[in-house]
Design a protein around this motif. Structure first.
Motif, PDB file in Angstrom:
ATOM      1  N   THR A   9       0.818  -1.200   0.000  1.00 38.18           N
ATOM      2  CA  THR A   9       0.000   0.000   0.000  1.00 38.18           C
ATOM      3  C   THR A   9       0.857   1.257   0.000  1.00 38.18           C
ATOM      4  O   THR A   9       1.976   1.273   0.525  1.00 38.18           O
ATOM      5  CB  THR A   9      -0.947   0.015   1.208  1.00 38.18           C
ATOM      6  OG1 THR A   9      -0.185  -0.097   2.419  1.00 38.18           O
ATOM      7  CG2 THR A   9      -1.928  -1.144   1.131  1.00 38.18           C
ATOM      8  N   LEU A  47      -7.959   2.506  -2.016  1.00 35.70           N
ATOM      9  CA  LEU A  47      -7.579   1.088  -2.016  1.00 35.70           C
ATOM     10  C   LEU A  47      -6.064   0.943  -2.089  1.00 35.70           C
ATOM     11  O   LEU A  47      -5.469   0.138  -1.369  1.00 35.70           O
ATOM     12  CB  LEU A  47      -8.237   0.371  -3.187  1.00 35.70           C
ATOM     13  CG  LEU A  47      -9.726   0.044  -3.043  1.00 35.70           C
ATOM     14  CD1 LEU A  47     -10.328  -0.275  -4.410  1.00 35.70           C
ATOM     15  CD2 LEU A  47      -9.922  -1.133  -2.098  1.00 35.70           C
ATOM     16  N   CYS A  48      -5.442   1.724  -2.969  1.00 34.39           N
ATOM     17  CA  CYS A  48      -3.982   1.665  -3.093  1.00 34.39           C
ATOM     18  C   CYS A  48      -3.304   2.062  -1.783  1.00 34.39           C
ATOM     19  O   CYS A  48      -2.268   1.489  -1.410  1.00 34.39           O
ATOM     20  CB  CYS A  48      -3.505   2.582  -4.213  1.00 34.39           C
ATOM     21  SG  CYS A  48      -3.958   2.029  -5.881  1.00 34.39           S
ATOM     22  N   GLY A  50      -4.544   1.653   1.164  1.00 39.04           N
ATOM     23  CA  GLY A  50      -4.983   0.825   2.275  1.00 39.04           C
ATOM     24  C   GLY A  50      -5.922   1.550   3.216  1.00 39.04           C
ATOM     25  O   GLY A  50      -6.054   1.182   4.383  1.00 39.04           O
ATOM     26  N   GLU A  51      -6.623   2.570   2.704  1.00 39.41           N
ATOM     27  CA  GLU A  51      -7.478   3.409   3.540  1.00 39.41           C
ATOM     28  C   GLU A  51      -8.960   3.226   3.257  1.00 39.41           C
ATOM     29  O   GLU A  51      -9.790   3.911   3.847  1.00 39.41           O
ATOM     30  CB  GLU A  51      -7.099   4.889   3.344  1.00 39.41           C
ATOM     31  CG  GLU A  51      -5.681   5.218   3.783  1.00 39.41           C
ATOM     32  CD  GLU A  51      -5.300   6.657   3.467  1.00 39.41           C
ATOM     33  OE1 GLU A  51      -6.100   7.357   2.808  1.00 39.41           O
ATOM     34  OE2 GLU A  51      -4.200   7.077   3.874  1.00 39.41           O
ATOM     35  N   TYR A  52      -9.316   2.319   2.354  1.00 36.26           N
ATOM     36  CA  TYR A  52     -10.722   2.115   2.035  1.00 36.26           C
ATOM     37  C   TYR A  52     -11.334   1.145   3.034  1.00 36.26           C
ATOM     38  O   TYR A  52     -10.630   0.353   3.668  1.00 36.26           O
ATOM     39  CB  TYR A  52     -10.858   1.579   0.608  1.00 36.26           C
ATOM     40  CG  TYR A  52     -12.245   1.716   0.030  1.00 36.26           C
ATOM     41  CD1 TYR A  52     -12.905   2.942   0.011  1.00 36.26           C
ATOM     42  CD2 TYR A  52     -12.907   0.621  -0.510  1.00 36.26           C
ATOM     43  CE1 TYR A  52     -14.173   3.069  -0.528  1.00 36.26           C
ATOM     44  CE2 TYR A  52     -14.173   0.731  -1.069  1.00 36.26           C
ATOM     45  CZ  TYR A  52     -14.807   1.961  -1.051  1.00 36.26           C
ATOM     46  OH  TYR A  52     -16.072   2.082  -1.583  1.00 36.26           O
ATOM     47  N   GLN A  53     -12.683   1.209   3.169  1.00 34.87           N
ATOM     48  CA  GLN A  53     -13.343   0.336   4.148  1.00 34.87           C
ATOM     49  C   GLN A  53     -13.234  -1.135   3.775  1.00 34.87           C
ATOM     50  O   GLN A  53     -13.339  -2.008   4.628  1.00 34.87           O
ATOM     51  CB  GLN A  53     -14.817   0.732   4.330  1.00 34.87           C
ATOM     52  CG  GLN A  53     -15.650   0.731   3.068  1.00 34.87           C
ATOM     53  CD  GLN A  53     -15.852   2.134   2.537  1.00 34.87           C
ATOM     54  OE1 GLN A  53     -14.964   2.962   2.583  1.00 34.87           O
ATOM     55  NE2 GLN A  53     -17.057   2.418   2.034  1.00 34.87           N
ATOM     56  N   ARG A  55     -10.637  -3.930   2.201  1.00 31.62           N
ATOM     57  CA  ARG A  55      -9.214  -4.106   1.941  1.00 31.62           C
ATOM     58  C   ARG A  55      -8.990  -5.472   1.287  1.00 31.62           C
ATOM     59  O   ARG A  55      -8.955  -6.496   1.969  1.00 31.62           O
ATOM     60  CB  ARG A  55      -8.408  -3.988   3.232  1.00 31.62           C
ATOM     61  CG  ARG A  55      -8.514  -2.601   3.853  1.00 31.62           C
ATOM     62  CD  ARG A  55      -7.540  -2.406   4.981  1.00 31.62           C
ATOM     63  NE  ARG A  55      -7.645  -1.076   5.562  1.00 31.62           N
ATOM     64  CZ  ARG A  55      -6.841  -0.597   6.506  1.00 31.62           C
ATOM     65  NH1 ARG A  55      -5.878  -1.375   6.993  1.00 31.62           N
ATOM     66  NH2 ARG A  55      -6.994   0.628   6.965  1.00 31.62           N
TER      67      ARG A  55
END
Length: 326
Positions: A9, A47-48, A50-53, A55
């Motif tokens: 990430t 997503l890249c 690593g911050e999206y709900q 993973r």
């Protein structure tokens, strides 16, 4: 086949790498789709990072929204089933969520229809119950999410005030049909909205930005107004003062469109029928500011993350300009 993959990430242009890999294998209830165009969304950058709900397991291919083609030649739109996203020659999607691409839209436009316009329609109609003649305030009106809301607001018979950052984006918002455009870099947003509404404020506020945009919204929302919280592209999640909502008598409405796919998929399909009709009648058309080469996909995701784009940025597959793989 060629695919962009993320093994760790970080910032999109630092962690996305173009690789040769095998075609993904669809699971039960899934379809393999040949990608015709992939629309870049802010969640792709999250997503890249690593911050999206959600993973997905590493490595994964970004690209949550596509126009694709089925094995039997049907042209469709879908949200890709991660880790096999749309920044590849082939992607995987849940068969239950695959919808026919509107004939009135080309591949890039169709790829940009699903998430943004579904989010806008559900936010304005299911959550805020926007009525003809009401005033709709749209933040980031020249962006991908905001431009969809502007068009849908006009289609609903609302008076639309668009907020944009800078003269170029203000011009885009004006071209989309905004009745009033506020350049937040040169004008006081709250004062401009109150002036445009005779002091009453906006009946509905569509906010994909958060932070200062939300705070401005709370100061210029009308009596019995509705603020629809769509996202936090500005990077700050605001903490609303509920006593203020009580005193001014307005509603704060959250919208997570993905939950409709889980809990009310039939509503999603009905909405798609409505959007297809709107497209056929010329009421909506996704604003495509750039059709990027497949080799430039990592930079495209980074530009969307940085907020420097207007409308939608769509990545075309290798066959459209970079040479097809196997």
């Amino acid at each position: 086949m060629q695919a962009w993959r993320v093994h760790r990430t970080g910032e999109p242009d630092e962690v996305m790498s173009l690789e040769e890999t095998a075609r993904p294998e669809p699971g039960a209830g899934q379809l393999l789709l040949r990608v015709r165009a992939a629309n870049i969304n802010f969640p792709d950058a999250l997503l890249c990072r690593g911050e999206y709900q959600i993973r997905p397991p590493l490595p994964f291919t970004p690209g949550v929204e596509i126009c694709g083609e089925t094995a039997d030649g049907r042209r469709v739109i879908a949200t890709a089933a991660l880790p096999h996203g749309g920044l590849a020659e082939y992607a995987v999607a849940d068969a239950s969520g695959v919808l026919p691409a509107p004939e009135a839209l080309d591949d890039a436009e169709a790829a940009a229809l699903h998430i943004g316009y579904q989010t806008g329609w559900f936010g304005l109609h299911r959550r805020a119950a926007l009525r003809p003649g009401e005033t709709l305030l749209v933040h980031a009106a020249a962006g991908g999410v905001g431009s969809a809301a502007v068009q849908l607001g006009k289609a609903a018979g609302a008076r639309v005030i668009g907020v944009a950052g800078g003269a170029d984006k203000a011009a885009v918002a004006r071209s989309l049909g905004c009745d009033v455009v506020v350049d937040r870099r040169r004008e006081d947003v709250v004062a401009a909205v109150k002036e445009a509404t005779g002091g009453r404020g906006a009946d509905v506020v569509y906010d994909p930005v958060g932070g200062d945009a939300y705070r401005q919204s709370a100061k210029c929302v009308a009596f019995e107004g509705r603020i629809v919280v769509v996202g936090f592209a500005g990077g700050e999640v605001p903490a609303p003062a509920l006593n203020h909502a009580l005193i001014k008598n307005y509603a704060i409405l959250g919208l997570h469109w993905g939950l409709y796919q889980r809990y009310d998929p039939e509503a999603v399909r009905r909405c798609h029928d409505t959007l297809t009709d709107y497209a056929a009648r010329g009421l909506i058309r996704p604003l495509i500011s750039e059709r990027a080469r497949f080799a430039d996909a990592a930079g495209a995701v980074r530009r969307v993350a940085d907020g420097t784009t207007t409308g939608r940025l769509v990545v075309l597959p290798p066959a459209a300009g970079d040479g097809a793989g196997s």
